[in-house]
Design a protein around this motif. Structure first.
Motif, PDB file in Angstrom:
ATOM      1  N   LEU A 291       0.877  -1.176   0.000  1.00  0.00           N
ATOM      2  CA  LEU A 291       0.000   0.000   0.000  1.00  0.00           C
ATOM      3  C   LEU A 291       0.911   1.221   0.000  1.00  0.00           C
ATOM      4  N   LEU A 292       0.778   2.072  -1.003  1.00  0.00           N
ATOM      5  CA  LEU A 292       1.666   3.236  -1.119  1.00  0.00           C
ATOM      6  C   LEU A 292       1.374   4.214   0.017  1.00  0.00           C
ATOM      7  N   ALA A 293       2.421   4.592   0.733  1.00  0.00           N
ATOM      8  CA  ALA A 293       2.271   5.480   1.887  1.00  0.00           C
ATOM      9  C   ALA A 293       1.718   6.838   1.448  1.00  0.00           C
ATOM     10  N   ALA A 294       0.925   7.464   2.356  1.00  0.00           N
ATOM     11  CA  ALA A 294       0.239   8.724   2.005  1.00  0.00           C
ATOM     12  C   ALA A 294       1.232   9.808   1.594  1.00  0.00           C
ATOM     13  N   GLN A 295       2.338   9.944   2.324  1.00  0.00           N
ATOM     14  CA  GLN A 295       3.252  11.040   1.972  1.00  0.00           C
ATOM     15  C   GLN A 295       3.932  10.775   0.627  1.00  0.00           C
ATOM     16  N   ARG A 296       4.064   9.515   0.270  1.00  0.00           N
ATOM     17  CA  ARG A 296       4.637   9.206  -1.053  1.00  0.00           C
ATOM     18  C   ARG A 296       3.653   9.563  -2.168  1.00  0.00           C
ATOM     19  N   ARG A 297       2.353   9.461  -1.892  1.00  0.00           N
ATOM     20  CA  ARG A 297       1.357   9.858  -2.904  1.00  0.00           C
ATOM     21  C   ARG A 297       1.510  11.351  -3.214  1.00  0.00           C
ATOM     22  N   GLN A 298       1.733  12.121  -2.147  1.00  0.00           N
ATOM     23  CA  GLN A 298       1.969  13.558  -2.332  1.00  0.00           C
ATOM     24  C   GLN A 298       3.253  13.783  -3.153  1.00  0.00           C
ATOM     25  N   ALA A 299       4.309  13.087  -2.766  1.00  0.00           N
ATOM     26  CA  ALA A 299       5.596  13.282  -3.448  1.00  0.00           C
ATOM     27  C   ALA A 299       5.494  12.883  -4.915  1.00  0.00           C
ATOM     28  N   LEU A 300       4.761  11.818  -5.176  1.00  0.00           N
ATOM     29  CA  LEU A 300       4.620  11.336  -6.560  1.00  0.00           C
ATOM     30  C   LEU A 300       3.920  12.384  -7.428  1.00  0.00           C
ATOM     31  N   VAL A 301       2.829  12.947  -6.906  1.00  0.00           N
ATOM     32  CA  VAL A 301       2.099  13.951  -7.690  1.00  0.00           C
ATOM     33  C   VAL A 301       2.982  15.183  -7.913  1.00  0.00           C
ATOM     34  N   ARG A 302       3.726  15.585  -6.894  1.00  0.00           N
ATOM     35  CA  ARG A 302       4.604  16.750  -7.062  1.00  0.00           C
ATOM     36  C   ARG A 302       5.635  16.491  -8.157  1.00  0.00           C
ATOM     37  N   LEU A 303       6.209  15.298  -8.150  1.00  0.00           N
ATOM     38  CA  LEU A 303       7.209  14.975  -9.177  1.00  0.00           C
ATOM     39  C   LEU A 303       6.560  14.959 -10.570  1.00  0.00           C
ATOM     40  N   ALA A 304       5.341  14.445 -10.650  1.00  0.00           N
ATOM     41  CA  ALA A 304       4.643  14.410 -11.948  1.00  0.00           C
ATOM     42  C   ALA A 304       4.423  15.830 -12.469  1.00  0.00           C
ATOM     43  N   LEU A 305       4.022  16.705 -11.571  1.00  0.00           N
ATOM     44  CA  LEU A 305       3.780  18.093 -11.992  1.00  0.00           C
ATOM     45  C   LEU A 305       5.088  18.787 -12.376  1.00  0.00           C
ATOM     46  N   GLN A 306       6.129  18.543 -11.587  1.00  0.00           N
ATOM     47  CA  GLN A 306       7.412  19.193 -11.883  1.00  0.00           C
ATOM     48  C   GLN A 306       7.992  18.713 -13.211  1.00  0.00           C
ATOM     49  N   HIS A 307       7.835  17.430 -13.484  1.00  0.00           N
ATOM     50  CA  HIS A 307       8.484  16.868 -14.666  1.00  0.00           C
ATOM     51  C   HIS A 307       7.539  16.684 -15.840  1.00  0.00           C
ATOM     52  N   GLY A 308       6.261  17.002 -15.655  1.00  0.00           N
ATOM     53  CA  GLY A 308       5.330  16.968 -16.784  1.00  0.00           C
ATOM     54  C   GLY A 308       4.959  15.575 -17.272  1.00  0.00           C
ATOM     55  N   PHE A 309       5.004  14.561 -16.392  1.00  0.00           N
ATOM     56  CA  PHE A 309       4.526  13.248 -16.840  1.00  0.00           C
ATOM     57  C   PHE A 309       3.171  12.947 -16.211  1.00  0.00           C
ATOM     58  N   ARG A 310       2.446  12.047 -16.822  1.00  0.00           N
ATOM     59  CA  ARG A 310       1.172  11.615 -16.267  1.00  0.00           C
ATOM     60  C   ARG A 310       1.367  10.348 -15.432  1.00  0.00           C
ATOM     61  N   VAL A 311       0.526  10.183 -14.441  1.00  0.00           N
ATOM     62  CA  VAL A 311       0.566   8.995 -13.584  1.00  0.00           C
ATOM     63  C   VAL A 311      -0.660   8.142 -13.901  1.00  0.00           C
ATOM     64  N   VAL A 312      -0.430   6.873 -14.193  1.00  0.00           N
ATOM     65  CA  VAL A 312      -1.544   5.928 -14.295  1.00  0.00           C
ATOM     66  C   VAL A 312      -1.678   5.251 -12.949  1.00  0.00           C
ATOM     67  N   GLU A 313      -2.784   5.532 -12.273  1.00  0.00           N
ATOM     68  CA  GLU A 313      -3.078   4.902 -10.987  1.00  0.00           C
ATOM     69  C   GLU A 313      -4.036   3.746 -11.268  1.00  0.00           C
ATOM     70  N   ASP A 314      -3.506   2.532 -11.273  1.00  0.00           N
ATOM     71  CA  ASP A 314      -4.322   1.360 -11.592  1.00  0.00           C
ATOM     72  C   ASP A 314      -4.813   0.790 -10.258  1.00  0.00           C
ATOM     73  N   ASP A 315      -6.122   0.775 -10.075  1.00  0.00           N
ATOM     74  CA  ASP A 315      -6.665   0.440  -8.750  1.00  0.00           C
ATOM     75  C   ASP A 315      -7.772  -0.616  -8.819  1.00  0.00           C
TER      76      ASP A 315
END
Lengths: 411, 411
Positions: A187-211
């Motif tokens: 289970l991805l830790a909550a603070q990592r979810r924040q970090a992941l979105v920030r990195l996506a925004l900074q680097h301009g990539f999209r995240v596929v969240e498969d759930d």
């Protein structure tokens, strides 16, 4: 006979395509008495066959509506019901934000079509779902693995990886299963979810969240399921400007209702959704309006929550039988208790030779998926995936005994 | 808010994708009183709803088998039933030669994936089914039109075209609907089927024979359907060496049973079939095992021949109402009587301005598809497609009156 020229070649990616590494295990499955921990199939005993038969009767009473072609985006009643699921999972969604897909497999395929060109970089948490790796290989993407630990994808390692990438290799996409990942069960830790979105925004990539597995969370020590962290898409709603959420959310009814409906769904911003709908027109025109109507009737029937609750409890019992069975004494197979889903990921003692163990396990009558199937490159061969979803508890207990015997033979 | 980079671009083919030109007509369809000759939908009144409800009940009695994931190639019972259909149409086929697809739309999509790379040449009979053109555009194929006349694709013109192509532009594929083509309604002459296969063998391209309409043949002047020419694939069996038939045969239950099943099928040689199965694994894993089971039960029920017979007779009545209505006097719209299928292709008098006619027709309450949707380039704007499948005979008679009024207004 006509004088003939050799037929035109296949596309490069299909010159000699390898099939699924999991399908290669199929011949073993039919051996008498084999207990399979290899599949990724949900337990048929947990399907609500009665409720689905009712839903099907209701669907067929709708006559032509359930038998004719439907809009590529999906039937309105189903899109409404799925948007409601999205809101219950803490995301903003109306029916117009949902694309119904032919399983969530198609959702990922559509995203790859509209985003990825040969040579493009795609980040994948590793170990990863083999069909994801295969789709990216066939699209001739450059797959960059992102390491995981027991809290999911390692965002620090991701940040370092991104910082080191040249400008012409910036990624288009990142693929993650944040909730009870396949194969690792994390289970991805909550603070990592924040970090992941920030990195996506900074680097301009999209995240596929498969759930597909998020609803299959197990009880914690208090006897009730602990609260889930927000979905990555919900984090995107907080951090990204309006209408530019970098996260595309995929889910499915395959693990909780029935795979045979082939009903998955995508929640994404308009620019992505519109292009995926165009791609879907050429892919299959629309997902079966018959199974869509069955799915809508089923979700409206009110039986879904109890069905999920039953699955959650039964999978927890099966998971415990597997994890506790392997934990007692020195089994040579180390695994941690997943907080939900269908999979246990395990490491082998280095004294065990992986191929010898696999052969011994098959001879004993138990099968799992060797870890190499889940790596795009440089596999850790001392790993394996076991699914506890399909076998019943007594079978799992027997599987554990057989595995222990196999370890002794291979150690 | 996080400092953000613009999101990574979409793949070039999806930078600004156009949707289906037929879907652009959707807003007009909901106007009160509109009679649509625009759709490609079969008539819902011809669905055997009772037989399908029976088949669905039977399918759900099979329990888990109809609810679980299934093999990518399709369920054995359905592949058997479809192979039987293939044999009844004069082709050699066993269950192992059949790939079940999510509609025949997916069959074509899979072939494009495994064969076509950007820049590859693909031949298409023109006027052509718009979704075929769209799939090829999105695959960045170089589309070369092959002209048609009232006997289908013109093989003499094809031979001349092939002779003039440089070696690096030899085609990979040719797409044809030999039986009652969409949109032109033509039946490809038997000797042209031979010529087409010979050209395919000489030049090393594959032929996609898309055959969703072949069973909807109308009675000839003797009151019974005239015999059909052999399928192009059957001609390939005669002319090609074993295991190198250049023809891939696609068909579907959408036009004769129900589109909502999303059950299409492909009959092809092993090398093609195996690669398409690999592509299908990443596309949607499998076609809905629930609708596959319903389809298998339906085909086994013995109701299929009568259902097809009913459709054939009713479509013939509707076709006659349309063609005879337009033929009497000078309607300004010339069309010939199709020998089967769902479509009439028509030419406009040059005195008529096409856009003016379309606007006048919509104002009168009748809609059709302007011909330009069916051309990859250089459209003949004085053409249009009318489908007689969905409206009942009295509606068609009224549509003809409205068209005549519109012609007077636009002439």
């Amino acid at each position: 006979m006509t004088a003939s020229t050799a037929p035109a070649p296949f596309a490069a990616a299909f010159a000699e395509p390898a099939g699924s590494p999991i399908r290669e295990l199929f011949p073993y499955l039919s051996r008498p008495g084999m207990i399979s921990l290899a599949g990724g199939y949900p337990s048929p005993s947990l399907f609500d066959a009665e409720g689905l038969a009712q839903a099907a009767r209701q669907a067929l009473l709708q006559g032509a509506g359930a038998l004719q072609y439907g809009a590529t985006e999906g039937l309105p009643a189903l899109r409404e019901a799925l948007a409601l699921q999205a809101r219950e999972r803490g995301m903003q969604a109306g029916a117009g934000d949902i694309l119904v897909t032919t399983g969530s497999q198609q959702g990922f395929d559509l995203l790859v079509r509209v985003l990825v060109e040969p040579g493009d970089t795609v980040l994948v948490e590793v170990p990863a779902y083999p069909a994801t790796l295969q789709a990216l290989r066939l699209a001739q993407a450059r797959i960059l693995p992102v390491p995981m630990d027991e809290h999911g994808l390692q965002t620090d390692a991701l940040a370092a990886l991104l910082a080191g990438l040249p400008a012409d290799q910036q990624p288009k996409l990142l693929y993650t299963v944040p909730n009870f990942s396949n194969p690792r069960g994390t289970l991805l830790a909550a603070q990592r979810r924040q970090a992941l979105v920030r990195l996506a925004l900074q680097h301009g990539f999209r995240v596929v969240e498969d759930d597909p597995y998020g609803e299959l969370r197990f009880d914690g020590e208090t006897g009730t399921p602990p609260p889930m962290p927000p979905t990555v898409r919900a984090v995107g709603e907080q951090l990204a400007p309006a209408d530019s959420n970098p996260v595309v959310y995929l889910s499915s009814l395959s693990k909780t209702v029935a795979p045979a409906l082939r009903v998955g769904w995508m929640l994404a911003d308009a620019a992505v959704l519109r292009r995926c709908a165009v791609a879907k027109q050429t892919a299959d025109l629309c997902t079966s309006p018959l199974t869509q109507t069955v799915a809508a009737c089923y979700l409206q029937s009110g039986r879904y929550p109890a069905t999920v609750q039953r699955a959650r409890q039964e999978y927890q019992r099966r998971m415990q039988a597997l994890v506790q069975g392997l934990a007692s004494g020195d089994s040579g197979i180390r695994c941690s208790r997943p907080a939900g889903g269908m999979f246990v990921w395990a490491s082998l003692d280095t004294r065990i030779e992986p191929q010898k163990l696999f052969d011994a396990a098959v001879a004993q009558g138990v099968i799992y998926v060797p870890g190499k199937a889940f790596y795009p490159q440089d596999p850790d061969l001392h790993t394996l995936r076991m699914s506890f979803a399909a076998p019943e508890v007594p079978q799992i207990e027997q599987a554990v005994q057989r595995l222990r015997t196999a370890v002794q033979q291979a150690g």
